[in-house]
Design a protein around this motif. Structure first.
Motif, PDB file in Angstrom:
ATOM      1  N   UNK A  43     -16.283  -2.483 -11.243  1.00  0.00           N
ATOM      2  CA  UNK A  43     -15.919  -3.734 -11.727  1.00  0.00           C
ATOM      3  C   UNK A  43     -15.506  -4.486 -10.546  1.00  0.00           C
ATOM      4  N   UNK A  44     -14.334  -3.404 -10.270  1.00  0.00           N
ATOM      5  CA  UNK A  44     -13.394  -3.454  -8.856  1.00  0.00           C
ATOM      6  C   UNK A  44     -14.262  -4.089  -7.742  1.00  0.00           C
ATOM      7  N   UNK A 151     -26.831   0.305   7.733  1.00  0.00           N
ATOM      8  CA  UNK A 151     -26.863   1.296   6.409  1.00  0.00           C
ATOM      9  C   UNK A 151     -25.875   2.179   6.361  1.00  0.00           C
ATOM     10  N   UNK A 152     -24.800   2.763   5.662  1.00  0.00           N
ATOM     11  CA  UNK A 152     -24.568   3.842   6.204  1.00  0.00           C
ATOM     12  C   UNK A 152     -24.028   5.037   4.636  1.00  0.00           C
ATOM     13  N   UNK A 153     -23.728   5.839   4.858  1.00  0.00           N
ATOM     14  CA  UNK A 153     -23.060   7.359   3.287  1.00  0.00           C
ATOM     15  C   UNK A 153     -20.870   6.321   3.930  1.00  0.00           C
ATOM     16  N   UNK A 154     -20.494   7.347   2.787  1.00  0.00           N
ATOM     17  CA  UNK A 154     -19.176   7.074   3.365  1.00  0.00           C
ATOM     18  C   UNK A 154     -18.507   8.482   3.045  1.00  0.00           C
ATOM     19  N   UNK A 155     -17.016   8.067   3.279  1.00  0.00           N
ATOM     20  CA  UNK A 155     -16.087   9.921   2.958  1.00  0.00           C
ATOM     21  C   UNK A 155     -15.644   9.611   1.428  1.00  0.00           C
ATOM     22  N   UNK A 156     -14.870   9.078   0.907  1.00  0.00           N
ATOM     23  CA  UNK A 156     -14.910   8.574   0.014  1.00  0.00           C
ATOM     24  C   UNK A 156     -14.473   7.361  -0.300  1.00  0.00           C
ATOM     25  N   UNK A 157     -14.370   7.074  -1.900  1.00  0.00           N
ATOM     26  CA  UNK A 157     -14.435   6.142  -2.006  1.00  0.00           C
ATOM     27  C   UNK A 157     -13.380   5.872  -3.956  1.00  0.00           C
ATOM     28  N   UNK A 158     -12.327   4.810  -3.465  1.00  0.00           N
ATOM     29  CA  UNK A 158     -11.185   4.998  -4.692  1.00  0.00           C
ATOM     30  C   UNK A 158     -11.673   4.049  -5.351  1.00  0.00           C
ATOM     31  N   UNK A 159     -11.338   4.657  -7.100  1.00  0.00           N
ATOM     32  CA  UNK A 159     -11.950   3.648  -8.342  1.00  0.00           C
ATOM     33  C   UNK A 159     -10.939   2.984  -8.303  1.00  0.00           C
ATOM     34  N   UNK A 160      -9.898   2.624  -8.082  1.00  0.00           N
ATOM     35  CA  UNK A 160      -8.766   1.706  -8.717  1.00  0.00           C
ATOM     36  C   UNK A 160      -8.337   0.679  -7.974  1.00  0.00           C
ATOM     37  N   UNK A 161      -8.788   1.075  -6.684  1.00  0.00           N
ATOM     38  CA  UNK A 161      -9.013  -0.258  -5.047  1.00  0.00           C
ATOM     39  C   UNK A 161      -9.862  -1.097  -5.561  1.00  0.00           C
ATOM     40  N   UNK A 162     -11.189   0.163  -5.733  1.00  0.00           N
ATOM     41  CA  UNK A 162     -12.590  -0.509  -4.620  1.00  0.00           C
ATOM     42  C   UNK A 162     -12.701  -0.625  -3.682  1.00  0.00           C
ATOM     43  N   UNK A 163     -12.605   0.760  -3.340  1.00  0.00           N
ATOM     44  CA  UNK A 163     -11.650   0.783  -1.578  1.00  0.00           C
ATOM     45  C   UNK A 163     -12.811   1.750  -1.266  1.00  0.00           C
ATOM     46  N   UNK A 216     -13.975  -4.597   0.495  1.00  0.00           N
ATOM     47  CA  UNK A 216     -14.983  -5.764  -0.033  1.00  0.00           C
ATOM     48  C   UNK A 216     -15.078  -6.527   1.304  1.00  0.00           C
ATOM     49  N   UNK A 217     -16.019  -7.672   1.084  1.00  0.00           N
ATOM     50  CA  UNK A 217     -16.163  -8.324   2.739  1.00  0.00           C
ATOM     51  C   UNK A 217     -15.016  -8.371   3.342  1.00  0.00           C
ATOM     52  N   UNK A 218     -14.422  -8.633   4.846  1.00  0.00           N
ATOM     53  CA  UNK A 218     -14.105  -9.512   5.175  1.00  0.00           C
ATOM     54  C   UNK A 218     -13.537 -10.508   4.709  1.00  0.00           C
ATOM     55  N   UNK A 219     -12.608 -10.912   4.827  1.00  0.00           N
ATOM     56  CA  UNK A 219     -11.949 -12.219   3.547  1.00  0.00           C
ATOM     57  C   UNK A 219     -10.679 -12.629   4.828  1.00  0.00           C
TER      58      UNK A 219
ATOM     59  N   UNK B 272      -0.612  -5.036  -2.291  1.00  0.00           N
ATOM     60  CA  UNK B 272      -0.340  -5.536  -3.406  1.00  0.00           C
ATOM     61  C   UNK B 272       0.989  -6.170  -3.340  1.00  0.00           C
ATOM     62  N   UNK B 273       2.106  -5.856  -2.521  1.00  0.00           N
ATOM     63  CA  UNK B 273       3.030  -7.513  -2.139  1.00  0.00           C
ATOM     64  C   UNK B 273       2.660  -8.194  -1.497  1.00  0.00           C
ATOM     65  N   UNK B 274       1.818  -7.830  -0.152  1.00  0.00           N
ATOM     66  CA  UNK B 274       1.730  -8.532   1.098  1.00  0.00           C
ATOM     67  C   UNK B 274       1.108  -9.747   0.149  1.00  0.00           C
ATOM     68  N   UNK B 275      -0.746  -9.526   0.387  1.00  0.00           N
ATOM     69  CA  UNK B 275      -1.763 -10.622   0.022  1.00  0.00           C
ATOM     70  C   UNK B 275      -1.782 -10.674  -1.964  1.00  0.00           C
ATOM     71  N   UNK B 276      -1.104  -9.755  -2.474  1.00  0.00           N
ATOM     72  CA  UNK B 276      -1.534  -9.644  -3.760  1.00  0.00           C
ATOM     73  C   UNK B 276      -2.539  -8.942  -4.058  1.00  0.00           C
ATOM     74  N   UNK B 277      -3.140  -8.337  -3.071  1.00  0.00           N
ATOM     75  CA  UNK B 277      -4.812  -7.467  -3.593  1.00  0.00           C
ATOM     76  C   UNK B 277      -4.827  -6.198  -3.869  1.00  0.00           C
ATOM     77  N   UNK B 278      -5.208  -5.533  -4.751  1.00  0.00           N
ATOM     78  CA  UNK B 278      -4.997  -4.524  -4.751  1.00  0.00           C
ATOM     79  C   UNK B 278      -5.174  -3.644  -3.369  1.00  0.00           C
ATOM     80  N   UNK B 279      -5.957  -3.794  -2.909  1.00  0.00           N
ATOM     81  CA  UNK B 279      -6.138  -3.476  -2.031  1.00  0.00           C
ATOM     82  C   UNK B 279      -6.546  -4.748  -0.549  1.00  0.00           C
ATOM     83  N   UNK B 280      -5.816  -4.509   0.901  1.00  0.00           N
ATOM     84  CA  UNK B 280      -6.114  -5.352   1.712  1.00  0.00           C
ATOM     85  C   UNK B 280      -8.416  -5.260   2.022  1.00  0.00           C
TER      86      UNK B 280
END
Ligand code: SF4
Lengths: 243, 466
Positions: A43-44, A151-163, A216-219, B272-280
């Motif tokens: 979802x994140x 295409x790659x794998x990853x080392x770790x991912x964070x549910x709460x932040x979608x990282x 997420x993607x570049x923004x 969270x404090x700067x751009x208001x995102x969960x993570x940049x």
């Protein structure tokens, strides 16, 4: 006195007592929240407008093939340690069938002409462990500049932040430029790599020398503080979660 | 120089016109106020959302403040450890007493590569020291690659915000700058933010692929490992950190955290404090030169030790440059960042700039606030900016002899010294009258809008609009 010694002498003169209270760490610490929730993670990711496919172990190759086909990718690069079976289905197809470009707007320019394309060398592999000095840097630049998907794998991912965090010394994640220059990045995340929060990820990354955290993607938010996806990094991030 | 213990002051882009004068000019600019109100309103709401999501925000904030205090209490030891960790991996470490020295170091390093052009990751430290101007002096063009910095650079403008330097520009103004200044740009470029971002992408792509020297700052340096951390959104940072052969990172000496683990706190507090995102979108971490690069770190004092010397002011060095205090400040929202005359505007600028330069070179900034307190509430490292402002007002007042200005400052200091007294005056709308009747300083009494705070204080507004 050297600048170094002078700055250090100033610091010693300026600062207060050396004794400090221990840092209160009453926040949700690493290892206290169990494994990461895969649904929350998905979802994140979608909140960032990343594309997400959740699949079983034996469906990875099909999911990767479908994603690359939808993307209209012709020249795919992977890190050398990416399991060959992940891209096997796509590579075996031999051609990229004409395919309607997927919904994300930026992909239109990559989607190609709609004609089937012969793939001579469908997947290039980039060695990640070689030191990339001199010619290797140049070669890498050329390869990634020509690729339209990675295409790659990853080392770790964070549910709460979608990282998703990459370890660039790991053979299945590759050097930094690999996942930066192509406009489309497909990451395969295994369920056991998904942790609950940032502290869990930081603990898992202790000692990892070179990392990229991707959410997420570049923004950019530089125009009237409104978020716009897609500036310099890959404009499309797609994630295959292996449950 | 009025710094604590006679510590040498910092130089560079830290001073401008007196705040009341600059603010008066800014307040006459309705477009600027609309742009700022829109942008800061958006970001405040986003921040409140994602901060509210974390049940342990207060605990993270307490930890963030404590970690930074721990660094400051033993900064010399942490710096030496950091240097050792960097050097042992092959990074070259340089030290700079002030802006001029930092610029000379970087200029020499750049000259040695023979390049005429460098690409830059957004970095407040390099704006503070005036690095681009110094490089221009040796014939080297520094290309800003962050979108907002690029807008500022192409528009020959100045930064007005620490996170979004072009926050004072709206989309159509940005389109006009691009159409006018960006080589090879589509003359029919629209003001759609997507189109503007795409134009920047095309403009910079070639630079990323060809320029071989990059200059960055760092959000954090980890003393125990020598890791550097850059937090960003666009990917321009990744491009600059990754592709060039030579990487020069300019880092303020206060940017350290003691251990790797500490990032678990700051990588939650900052986005969270700067751009208001969960993570940049992107955070890059590198430990020593990577993938065949040559890597330099320049550690800069430039007034930081002078700030450290003041026990009531040193907490300003905790700042992680998130910009939440700017986005929440009713004064900033009305005057914009240029009025502060420093690289660091807004509430943090009002306490940091005068400490970096010495209060005599920035005597009006500590008064650029209504002491409403919201900056403290939103600060992720709990810097008590209102209390520090009051303290610095005292330093300004005692630093001066009896000039009309110092009398004015003292009157203001009296009015503002007690937060409750001040709020009462503000609420009653009395401050303007108090200032004009009792302050014998034309610049102040006619600068009607500042330090006269907005009619409705932020607190009133906040309370009434919920
Ligand atoms: S003072 Fe606090 S709120 Fe302001 S920029 Fe620094 S860390 Fe952020």
């Amino acid at each position: 006195m050297s600048a170094r010694d002078e700055v250090l002498a100033r610091v010693r003169r300026a600062k207060g007592p050396r004794e400090v209270a221990p840092v209160p760490r009453e926040y949700r610490a690493a290892g206290t929240r169990g494994p990461g929730d895969l649904e929350l993670f998905a979802e994140r990711l979608r909140d960032y407008r990343a594309r997400v496919r959740v699949v079983a172990v034996d469906e990875v190759a099909d999911a990767v093939a479908a994603a690359l086909r939808d993307r209209g990718a012709r020249h795919v690069v992977t890190a050398s340690g990416v399991p060959p079976e992940w891209t096997a289905t796509w590579a075996a197809a031999g051609t990229v069938p004409p395919s309607a470009p997927p919904s994300a707007p930026p992909s239109a320019e990559q989607a190609g002409s709609g004609e089937p394309v012969e793939l001579s060398d469908p997947v290039s592999r980039i060695e990640s462990r070689v030191p990339l000095g001199g010619d290797a840097r140049e070669a890498l630049r050329e390869i990634v500049a020509a690729a339209d998907a990675v295409v790659t794998a990853c080392h770790v991912a964070v549910a709460e932040t979608g990282t998703i965090v990459l370890d660039h010394d790991a053979a299945d994640q590759g050097p930094r430029a690999l996942t930066l220059v192509p406009d489309y990045h497909l990451v395969v995340v295994r369920a056991e790599q998904v942790v609950a929060g940032v502290p869990d990820a930081v603990a898992a990354l202790d000692g990892v020398r070179t990392q990229t955290w991707i959410s997420g993607p570049s923004a950019t938010s530089d125009i009237e503080l409104e978020r716009v996806e897609g500036v310099h990094g890959p404009r499309t991030l797609e994630v295959v979660i292996v449950r | 120089m009025t710094t604590f213990l006679g510590m040498p002051a910092g130089g560079g882009n830290l001073t401008g016109e007196p705040f009341p004068k600059a603010a008066r000019e800014a307040l006459g600019n309705a477009q600027l106020r609309r742009n700022l109100a829109k942008a800061t309103g958006t970001i405040r709401a986003k921040r409140a959302n994602v901060v509210g999501e974390l049940p342990d925000w207060a605990q993270l904030r307490a930890a963030g403040a404590a970690i930074k205090d721990e660094v400051l209490a033993n900064l010399d030891e942490h710096l030496v450890r950091f240097e050792e960790a960097l050097t042992s991996r092959g990074t070259h470490v340089h030290w700079a007493r002030d802006a001029g020295e930092a610029n000379r170091i970087v200029a020499d390093l750049v000259r040695a590569t023979g390049t005429r052009e460098v690409i830059k990751v957004k970095s407040m430290a390099t704006v503070e020291i005036g690095l681009n101007e110094a490089l221009a002096g040796i014939g080297v063009h520094a290309v800003e690659t962050d979108l907002a910095e690029l807008i500022v650079q192409l528009g020959k403008d100045k930064s007005s915000h620490i996170l979004v330097p072009a926050i004072h520009r709206n989309r159509s103004e940005i389109r006009d700058v691009f159409r006018r200044e960006m080589p090879g740009v589509d003359p029919d470029l629209t003001d759609d933010p997507r189109a503007l971002a795409e134009a920047a992408r095309r403009h910079l792509r070639h630079k990323f692929m060809t320029v071989d020297v990059a200059i960055s700052g760092a959000n954090f340096g980890v003393a125990e490992t020598g890791s550097l951390v850059v937090v960003e959104s666009e990917g321009n940072g990744r491009m600059c950190l990754t592709l060039p052969r030579t990487l020069i990172s300019v880092v303020g000496i206060e940017k350290l955290v003691p251990r790797w683990q500490d990032l678990e706190v700051f990588l939650q507090l900052l986005p969270r404090s700067s751009t208001g995102e969960r993570m940049n979108p992107y955070t890059s971490v590198w430990t020593g030169p990577t993938e065949g690069q040559t890597s330099h770190v320049v550690l800069v004092d430039n007034g930081r030790t002078a700030t450290l010397a003041d026990p009531d002011g040193r907490a300003a060095l905790r700042c992680i440059r998130c910009s939440a205090c700017l986005n929440s400040c009713p004064v900033y929202e009305r005057t914009g960042g240029h009025a502060y005359g420093s690289t660091y505007p807004g509430p943090i600028g009002a306490v940091l700039s005068p400490q970096l330069t010495g209060v005599d070179r920035n005597p009006t900034l500590p008064f650029a606030s209504s002491l409403c307190g919201v900056c403290y509430d939103v600060c992720p490292v709990a810097i008590d900016i209102p209390a520090m402002l009051v303290h610095l007002r005292g330093r300004v007042a005692s630093a001066k002899g009896t000039t009309p200005e110092s009398t004015a400052m003292r009157a203001l200091a009296w009015a503002m010294a007690d937060a409750r007294r001040w709020r009462r005056l503000v609420r009653l709308g009395r401050f303007g009258r108090l200032a004009s009747r009792h302050v014998p300083l034309p610049g102040w009494s006619t600068a009607r809008d500042l330090p006269q705070p907005p009619k409705e204080t932020f607190r009133d507004w906040w309370e009434s609009s919920r």
